[in-house]
Scaffold this motif. Structure first.
Motif, PDB file in Angstrom:
ATOM      1  N   UNK A  11      -8.947   6.120  16.229  1.00  0.00           N
ATOM      2  CA  UNK A  11      -8.416   7.249  15.375  1.00  0.00           C
ATOM      3  C   UNK A  11      -9.013   7.347  13.951  1.00  0.00           C
ATOM      4  N   UNK A  12      -9.212   6.093  13.424  1.00  0.00           N
ATOM      5  CA  UNK A  12      -9.036   5.909  11.863  1.00  0.00           C
ATOM      6  C   UNK A  12     -10.435   5.526  11.489  1.00  0.00           C
ATOM      7  N   UNK A  13     -11.247   4.900  12.513  1.00  0.00           N
ATOM      8  CA  UNK A  13     -12.520   4.317  12.226  1.00  0.00           C
ATOM      9  C   UNK A  13     -12.696   3.257  11.034  1.00  0.00           C
ATOM     10  N   UNK A  14     -11.976   2.328  11.008  1.00  0.00           N
ATOM     11  CA  UNK A  14     -11.837   1.479   9.739  1.00  0.00           C
ATOM     12  C   UNK A  14     -13.100   0.636   9.581  1.00  0.00           C
ATOM     13  N   UNK A  15     -13.661   0.608   8.521  1.00  0.00           N
ATOM     14  CA  UNK A  15     -14.967  -0.352   8.229  1.00  0.00           C
ATOM     15  C   UNK A  15     -14.833  -1.468   8.498  1.00  0.00           C
ATOM     16  N   UNK A  16     -15.749  -1.961   9.353  1.00  0.00           N
ATOM     17  CA  UNK A  16     -16.070  -3.460   9.900  1.00  0.00           C
ATOM     18  C   UNK A  16     -15.246  -3.822  11.043  1.00  0.00           C
ATOM     19  N   UNK A  17     -14.750  -2.891  11.522  1.00  0.00           N
ATOM     20  CA  UNK A  17     -13.568  -3.121  12.770  1.00  0.00           C
ATOM     21  C   UNK A  17     -14.607  -3.570  13.903  1.00  0.00           C
ATOM     22  N   UNK A  18     -14.450  -4.638  14.397  1.00  0.00           N
ATOM     23  CA  UNK A  18     -14.874  -5.377  15.671  1.00  0.00           C
ATOM     24  C   UNK A  18     -14.253  -5.710  16.667  1.00  0.00           C
ATOM     25  N   UNK A  19     -14.441  -5.988  17.798  1.00  0.00           N
ATOM     26  CA  UNK A  19     -13.778  -6.325  19.191  1.00  0.00           C
ATOM     27  C   UNK A  19     -13.166  -7.522  18.697  1.00  0.00           C
ATOM     28  N   UNK A  20     -13.930  -8.471  18.068  1.00  0.00           N
ATOM     29  CA  UNK A  20     -13.054  -9.790  17.746  1.00  0.00           C
ATOM     30  C   UNK A  20     -11.898  -9.830  16.706  1.00  0.00           C
ATOM     31  N   UNK A  21     -12.042  -8.865  15.770  1.00  0.00           N
ATOM     32  CA  UNK A  21     -10.960  -8.587  14.945  1.00  0.00           C
ATOM     33  C   UNK A  21      -9.643  -7.727  15.750  1.00  0.00           C
ATOM     34  N   UNK A  22     -10.065  -6.952  16.575  1.00  0.00           N
ATOM     35  CA  UNK A  22      -9.160  -6.436  17.582  1.00  0.00           C
ATOM     36  C   UNK A  22      -8.502  -7.428  18.349  1.00  0.00           C
TER      37      UNK A  22
END
Length: 558
Positions: free
Chosen positions: A534-545
């Motif tokens: 929903x937010x499309x945060x900058x730098x978001x990756x599967x690893x961070x998730x």
């Protein structure tokens, strides 16, 4: 004097009609429906709910047999035969065998859901408790039905002096219905509602002695706030002082973060909808909500509760650079509010949205936050009803995450009805995915080739959520979600039975919370990918998730 002398005899004559023997056909039909009601539905049922459901469907079956018999007599058709005493006993024995079979299978049927949900299997079914509750409920309903019959007969005798017999019978039936409805709706139902509302209101006002007002000036309820501590309500007080702080968020990201802003206005803060909305807006301005990168208008559940699984994950994903604003609109739980007045709170939601959206659009696009909406359960429905999508494409908000949208949501129903034929009803694929996407525990947001448009609308729902998938048409039509392609969290042994399935799912709504990650109890680990989409945060990756999911694995809803 003559009336007084005849009155005891009249009462004695009524007793056999009130407490006389039961219809063998009614008992047999009721027993079949009772046994069917023991079959699995969407969520595991405890003995209290199962007993109440069983008693209700038994009474419905008994009443159905009675109505058929009365209709045959009304048409002037005489029965082909009358059962003998031996045949009646045989019918009773068959009814007992049917009920016994259902109770014997009850443990296995309930375990078929519990295995899917990862719950411990039951060793027994509390048969005695289920039967006792079912008998009490069925007896009460049958007794009420006989009272109704006597009342209708009384009015029939009175009107038969002036009207043809069949017309008089119809008039007597309508008058009895009117009297019963007036008693049930005007006395019993409203008394119960007032009692629940009063109890909930008192609980909302109680402040535990160890819960002190916040000292931070930017927190609602503080000395500097426009909102008094006691006017936040039970859920509001817990909400504004909880959640991750700047230090916790910074530790996760290993870089500086901001302190999230939480604004909340309780139902007692002001007497009118407009005043509460204005108070929330003014408080949001005071604490600098429009100066954050993200601004979220959150609509709580019926009682005013906001899910920590949704709010905490939002604040972690945005690195604390977010302000959330919410208004309480009721003291009742969402299932109760859905039944009584599902549009209660719509005025609050619209008033708050109009104030915030009007102020937001007046700011330069380069100097304002990204605007989002959020709602859970009844809050999702109200949030959806608030947004005039067709009137804001010139300057749209950025998106919404709606969780557990209840069955009465027109938008959710539209998404289901107009889904791609190759997608299931429990996770529908709508259009090309540029406006609306849906997800459950197993994802679903990645199933589109078209990129997002200017607005991102994300629906998160579990396939085992009865509040999402209940529908009155369950009484006469098998739903698409109960066909071959089922949700992974739906028990494999659930079958559609006319009328019974509708009642089962209706009872399921009352016990849909309690197992995190199933039913109507949404888990943080499923909010995280939905918020990220929903937010499309900058730098978001599967690893961070994955790291955030692990970080919040112990987060519980309450």
């Amino acid at each position: 004097m003559r009336d007084k002398e005849n009155r005891p005899d009249g009462v004695i004559q009524l007793l056999p009609r009130l407490f006389g023997p039961l219809s063998p056909a009614g008992i047999l039909v009721g027993a079949v429906l009772f046994a069917v009601s023991l079959t699995p539905s969407m969520v595991p049922r405890g003995p209290e709910i199962q007993g109440a459901l069983g008693g209700l469907v038994f009474a419905i079956g008994y009443a159905a047999a009675y109505v058929v018999r009365s209709g045959v007599y009304w048409l002037g058709v005489q029965p082909a035969f009358r059962p003998s005493r031996v045949q009646i006993y045989a019918i009773y024995a068959l009814a007992l065998m049917i009920c016994g079979f259902g109770l014997w299978m009850g443990t296995e049927w309930q375990n078929s859901i519990r295995v899917v949900w990862g719950l411990p299997e039951l060793d027994g079914f509390a048969t005695t408790f289920v039967v006792a509750i079912a008998l009490a409920v069925a007896a009460l309903l049958i007794f009420a039905g006989r009272l109704f019959e006597l009342l209708a007969a009384k009015w029939y005798r009175r009107t038969a002096r002036y009207l043809p017999p069949r017309v008089a019978r119809g008039v007597g039936l309508l008058l009895a219905l009117g009297i019963f409805w007036a008693v049930i709706d005007g006395i019993a139902f409203r008394f119960a509602l007032r009692t629940i509302d009063t109890t909930s209101r008192i609980a909302d006002l109680v402040i535990p002695p160890d819960l002190a007002p916040p000292t931070d000036a930017d927190t609602p309820g503080s000395a500097a706030s426009l909102i008094a501590w006691e006017d936040l309500g039970r859920w509001g007080r817990g909400y504004v002082i909880s959640g991750p702080d700047r230090a916790e968020i910074a530790a996760f990201w290993e870089e500086p973060a901001r302190q999230p802003i939480r604004v909340y206005v309780g139902l007692t803060a002001s007497g009118t909808v407009e005043e509460r909305a204005k108070l929330a807006f003014d408080e949001l301005v005071r604490v600098g909500g429009f100066e954050r990168k993200y601004l979220v208008i959150a609509t709580p559940t019926g009682s005013g509760w906001l899910d920590p699984g949704a709010m905490n994950t939002l604040e972690y994903i945005t690195r604390g650079d977010v302000a959330t604003v919410a208004i309480q609109y009721s003291y009742l739980s969402s299932p109760m509010s859905v039944i009584i007045d599902p549009e209660n709170g719509l005025a609050e939601s619209r008033a708050l949205f109009d104030l915030i959206y009007g102020h937001w659009t007046a700011q330069p696009p380069t100097n304002r936050p990204r605007l989002y909406l959020h709602g859970l359960s009844l809050g999702a429905f109200l949030s959806q009803e608030t947004v005039p999508l067709l009137n804001m494409f010139g300057d749209p908000f950025h998106g919404a995450l709606w969780t557990g949208s209840p069955f009465l949501s027109d938008m959710w129903r539209m998404v289901q009805d107009r889904r791609h034929p190759d997608s299931p009803a429990w996770r529908p694929k709508f259009g090309n995915g540029s406006l609306i996407r849906t997800a459950n525990q197993d994802g679903g947001l990645e199933r589109f080739e078209a990129p997002w448009g200017p607005i991102r609308l994300v629906f998160l729902q579990y396939g085992s959520d009865p509040i999402v998938f209940f529908d009155y048409s369950l009484a006469w039509r098998r739903p698409d979600w109960l066909r071959a392609n089922r949700a992974p969290d739906l028990g494999p042994d659930m079958r559609w039975v006319p009328l019974v399935t509708m009642l089962q799912v209706g009872f399921d709504m009352a016990v849909a919370v309690g197992t995190l990650g199933y039913g109507h109890d949404y888990a943080a680990r499923h909010y995280i990918p939905a918020w990220a989409e929903t937010l499309e945060p900058a730098g978001w990756t599967p690893e961070i998730e994955a790291r955030l999911i692990d970080h919040l694995r112990d987060l519980t809803p309450r």
